[in-house]
Design a protein around this motif. Structure first.
Motif, PDB file in Angstrom:
ATOM      1  N   SER A 266      14.019 -55.263  12.464  1.00 34.47           N
ATOM      2  CA  SER A 266      12.934 -55.177  13.436  1.00 34.47           C
ATOM      3  C   SER A 266      12.708 -53.734  13.887  1.00 34.47           C
ATOM      4  O   SER A 266      11.567 -53.314  14.102  1.00 34.47           O
TER       5      SER A 266
ATOM      6  N   LEU B  35      15.664 -55.704  22.821  1.00 36.24           N
ATOM      7  CA  LEU B  35      16.977 -55.065  22.881  1.00 36.24           C
ATOM      8  C   LEU B  35      16.935 -53.802  23.736  1.00 36.24           C
ATOM      9  O   LEU B  35      17.857 -53.556  24.527  1.00 36.24           O
TER      10      LEU B  35
ATOM     11  N   LEU C  53      18.144 -57.271  13.979  1.00 32.85           N
ATOM     12  CA  LEU C  53      17.540 -56.317  14.911  1.00 32.85           C
ATOM     13  C   LEU C  53      17.295 -54.965  14.251  1.00 32.85           C
ATOM     14  O   LEU C  53      16.339 -54.268  14.595  1.00 32.85           O
TER      15      LEU C  53
ATOM     16  N   PRO D 213      11.397 -57.816  18.620  1.00 31.79           N
ATOM     17  CA  PRO D 213      12.802 -57.992  18.976  1.00 31.79           C
ATOM     18  C   PRO D 213      13.473 -56.678  19.360  1.00 31.79           C
ATOM     19  O   PRO D 213      14.331 -56.651  20.250  1.00 31.79           O
ATOM     20  N   ALA D 214      13.097 -55.590  18.696  1.00 32.64           N
ATOM     21  CA  ALA D 214      13.669 -54.291  19.051  1.00 32.64           C
ATOM     22  C   ALA D 214      13.301 -53.906  20.479  1.00 32.64           C
ATOM     23  O   ALA D 214      14.106 -53.297  21.198  1.00 32.64           O
TER      24      ALA D 214
END
Length: 250
Positions: A84, A12, A81, A8-9
């Motif tokens: 993560s 982003l 986040l 997920p990081a």
């Protein structure tokens, strides 16, 4: 998003590189009338500060388990986040007694006291406000996070194949989470620029996916609504229009 994104990081970071100014999370609380909109850049800044708090002040390490006792809220999305980014396993509504640290809202403070590690409390007040008085035994997130650094670098690279999330009896690695979010984005009809409105809670994968991960994986954004049931049909129609909603998952 990039096909090489595996956590997920990573998603982003790709969103930030593509268009930092576009909205990512628009949050409503229909019990209080609160509305908050965060661009990709603003959301990423909150994530960086929170990850620095998690890795630095709270001494969390990859593989540590964090009981996340928070409702569907923009700050909950930030914590997901941040976990993560560090490599911490976010156990949504997990058992604080079995966790290395706990992050809680105001309604679950007593439950969170079972954690023997670091405890962080969020007031969940408008604009990220602090508690009038910090709960005993907890750090107030709104007090601790502003002074953290605006950029984050993990002490160790995050392994995409390591556990990343546990919710509703489901456990996912970072890579599995990204793959499942992409599948959900397709199922919801999301594409780059989509605006998904959802009132689902954050206590299930479906709620987390619609409320954060699927829009992020698709290059879209989410209109995250808490207490959506308090909005009548006319109000929902007006929100859909004013927020330029393209998809719904209520």
């Amino acid at each position: 998003m990039n096909s090489s994104d595996r956590t997920p990081a990573d998603l982003l970071r790709s969103a930030l590189a593509a268009d930092p100014a576009r909205p990512l999370v628009t949050f409503y609380d229909d019990a209080t009338g609160e509305r908050v909109e965060l661009s990709v850049a603003t959301f990423a800044n909150w994530v960086a500060k929170t990850a620095n708090l998690l890795q630095g002040d709270l001494a969390a390490e990859p593989g540590d388990r964090l009981a996340l006792l928070l409702p569907a809220h923009w700050q909950s999305a930030v914590w997901l986040l941040a976990c993560s980014s560090v490599g911490v396993v976010a156990e949504v509504q997990g058992d604080p007694a079995a966790a290395d640290l706990v992050v809680t809202g105001p309604d679950t403070l007593e439950r969170a006291r079972a954690c023997r590690g670091e405890r962080v409390a969020l007031a969940l007040r408008p604009m990220g406000g602090r508690f009038p008085r910090t709960p005993e035994g907890f750090a107030d997130y709104a007090v601790e996070v502003p002074g953290q650094g605006d950029r984050f670098a993990p002490f160790a690279p995050v392994d995409p194949e390591a556990p990343a999330l546990a919710v509703g009896g489901i456990g996912l690695t970072g890579a599995q989470l990204v793959a499942r979010a992409r599948e959900d984005a397709d199922a919801l009809g999301l594409a780059p620029g989509s605006r998904l409105l959802t009132g689902r809670s954050y206590d299930s994968w479906d709620g987390l996916s619609a409320g954060l991960f699927a829009p992020l994986a698709a290059g879209g954004s989410v209109v995250l609504c808490r207490h959506l049931g308090q909005l009548d049909a006319a109000g929902l129609a007006e929100r859909t229009r004013s927020e330029r909603v393209t998809n719904t998952a209520v």
